[in-house]
Enzyme design. Structure first.
Site, PDB file in Angstrom:
ATOM      1  N   PHE A  38     -56.198  37.899 -30.660  1.00 28.18           N
ATOM      2  CA  PHE A  38     -55.711  38.644 -29.494  1.00 28.18           C
ATOM      3  C   PHE A  38     -54.214  38.396 -29.377  1.00 28.18           C
ATOM      4  O   PHE A  38     -53.773  37.265 -29.189  1.00 28.18           O
ATOM      5  CB  PHE A  38     -56.395  38.234 -28.188  1.00 28.18           C
ATOM      6  CG  PHE A  38     -55.862  39.034 -27.027  1.00 28.18           C
ATOM      7  CD1 PHE A  38     -56.403  40.286 -26.714  1.00 28.18           C
ATOM      8  CD2 PHE A  38     -54.774  38.591 -26.276  1.00 28.18           C
ATOM      9  CE1 PHE A  38     -55.879  41.053 -25.689  1.00 28.18           C
ATOM     10  CE2 PHE A  38     -54.245  39.363 -25.254  1.00 28.18           C
ATOM     11  CZ  PHE A  38     -54.801  40.590 -24.945  1.00 28.18           C
TER      12      PHE A  38
ATOM     13  N   LYS B 125     -46.376  33.975 -20.982  1.00 24.80           N
ATOM     14  CA  LYS B 125     -47.210  33.419 -19.922  1.00 24.80           C
ATOM     15  C   LYS B 125     -46.507  32.312 -19.115  1.00 24.80           C
ATOM     16  O   LYS B 125     -45.690  32.615 -18.277  1.00 24.80           O
ATOM     17  CB  LYS B 125     -48.557  32.986 -20.509  1.00 24.80           C
ATOM     18  CG  LYS B 125     -49.351  34.234 -20.979  1.00 24.80           C
ATOM     19  CD  LYS B 125     -50.837  34.063 -20.995  1.00 24.80           C
ATOM     20  CE  LYS B 125     -51.538  35.404 -21.114  1.00 24.80           C
ATOM     21  NZ  LYS B 125     -52.061  35.743 -22.424  1.00 24.80           N
TER      22      LYS B 125
ATOM     23  N   ASP C 103     -48.415  32.374 -32.460  1.00 23.90           N
ATOM     24  CA  ASP C 103     -48.520  32.947 -31.113  1.00 23.90           C
ATOM     25  C   ASP C 103     -49.034  31.846 -30.187  1.00 23.90           C
ATOM     26  O   ASP C 103     -50.238  31.589 -30.118  1.00 23.90           O
ATOM     27  CB  ASP C 103     -49.456  34.158 -31.121  1.00 23.90           C
ATOM     28  CG  ASP C 103     -49.571  34.802 -29.736  1.00 23.90           C
ATOM     29  OD1 ASP C 103     -49.154  34.166 -28.743  1.00 23.90           O
ATOM     30  OD2 ASP C 103     -50.108  35.932 -29.640  1.00 23.90           O
TER      31      ASP C 103
END
Ligand SMILES: *Cc1c(COP(=O)(O)O)cnc(C)c1O
Length: 409
Positions: free
Chosen positions: A153, A267, A238
């Site tokens: 993802f 984030k 990531d």
């Protein structure tokens, strides 16, 4: 207390229900939220529109690693709101240099490129890798290949969903960008077999968050690093969800003492206040970008820099990483004591866990937890993800895990 909570939830004539009805009427149905309407937050706790209190055990998928409205982050944002908020990159601002210097130092790198959302940072890393492949590695134009992982993802843009293997993320959004090849996650031999002379990068999550907190076998990240070095391929980590303290280290790669060629961050970098993302890399890789070749109107804006700088300073002390480690040990011990008849498997690293429940959907368990005053999120049918803010108090964490035990029965 839990009985009152449940009883209150049956009261349909509340402010929350009205807010949900308005959202359902006028906002796109691209999410299926739990029926709770949040109106206020502080630390690890949130309150709904009708004043009920919940422990936030999701923390905005790690965007809220420092909890809701951390005083240091709010102060940094408020001070900046009174000075300057947006300049565009047509001009310099007086904070980007500090943010870049401090973030790259935290990462042990020397350059960064600021963006806003995680998906934009992933796109930035992909563009960087392709250009690096053509200009530095000598891959023939148009042939650059990037290896990605099964179960990945990385966000929601058309390029990124094109290399997802999740049908709901992907179906109906083609045609997709070519140049990506998927290999099984955690399998170094398959990765080695897929690398060829046109391979410019391997993109991976050191731990797959959306996948259900999937932790690769020990030594896998080291093997990826070795293969990338051997074949002159960039390792793009990531760490948007796994990084910045969540796993008990600054980066999930740290657990294997691995340094990638680029960290992709997002984030928590925005302190739970605004979207801030970045790619952090060595200059010889980042140097492929020249003026006009990539950018973002809001990327590196002064407000984002002010918050980002404070985030980096908070992480520099190691205090949050240590909390994640210590509380993570509590979390792991409590999960290990859940009955095998209710939990088929769990994975935990730092203050981050994926729990596979038996005989119920994850959604059903999360709705039960919500009625008990605990907010968590399901993923992939029967998995529950726990990722409380790193500021959560131990007693509150233990209380939430009591609720989970009772809910599972
Ligand atoms: C959330 C996430 C993204 C996408 O970030 P957005 O800010 O939602 O675009 C990318 N990669 C990982 C690992 C994520 O968890």
């Amino acid at each position: 207390m839990t009985t009152t909570h449940a009883a209150l939830h049956d009261d349909a004539a509340d402010l929350g229900a009205a807010a949900i009805a308005r959202a359902e009427a006028h906002a796109a149905h691209n999410y299926n939220p739990l029926p709770v309407v949040l109106a206020r937050g502080e630390g690890a706790w949130v309150w709904d529109a009708d004043g009920r209190r919940y422990l936030d055990m999701l923390a905005g998928y790690s965007a809220l690693n420092f909890g809701h409205r951390h005083p240091r982050l709010v102060a940094a944002a408020e001070a900046q709101l009174g000075r300057l908020t947006l300049t565009s990159r047509a001009f310099h601002n007086d904070l980007l240099g500090d943010f870049a210097e401090e973030l790259t130092a935290l990462c042990g790198m020397d350059t960064m490129l600021p963006m806003n959302t995680g998906a934009e940072a992933v796109e930035t890393a992909l563009k960087m890798a392709r250009k690096w492949g053509y200009e530095r590695k000598g891959v023939p134009d148009g042939l650059a290949k990037i290896l990605v992982m099964g179960g990945n993802f990385h966000g929601r843009t058309t390029t990124i969903v094109g290399f997802s293997d999740d049908p709901s993320a992907r179906d109906g959004f083609g045609p997709f960008t070519p140049g990506f090849v998927r290999v099984p996650y955690g399998d170094a031999e398959s990765l080695a077999a897929a690398i060829d002379e046109d391979t410019v990068a391997v993109l991976l999550e050191p731990i797959q968050g959306e996948g259900g907190v999937v932790i690769p076998p020990d030594g896998y990240l080291r093997a990826v690093r070795a293969l990338c070095t051997e074949h002159n391929v960039l390792m793009l980590a990531d760490e948007i969800q796994s990084g910045l303290g969540r796993t008990g280290a600054t980066f999930a790669c740290d657990h294997e003492a691995v340094v990638p060629d680029a960290y992709i961050l997002g984030k928590a970098l925005g302190g739970g206040i605004l979207p801030v993302s970045a790619v952090v890399a060595r200059r010889e890789v980042m140097g492929v970008f020249g003026p006009g070749q990539h950018g973002s109107t809001f990327g590196g804006n002064p407000l984002a820099c002010a918050v980002g700088i404070e985030v980096v300073r908070m992480l520099r002390t190691g205090e949050f990483q240590a909390r994640a480690r210590d509380l993570g040990a509590v979390l792991a011990a409590r999960l290990a004591s859940l009955p095998a008849s209710r939990v088929s498997a769990f994975r935990v690293r730092g203050l981050w866990a994926g729990i596979d429940v038996v005989g119920r959907t994850g959604r059903d368990v999360c709705e039960g937890l919500m009625r008990r005053g605990v907010l968590a999120k399901d993923t992939h049918g029967s998995t529950i993800r726990l990722a409380p803010p790193l500021v959560v108090e131990r007693a509150d964490l233990e209380w939430a895990l009591d609720q989970l035990r009772q809910e599972l029965g």
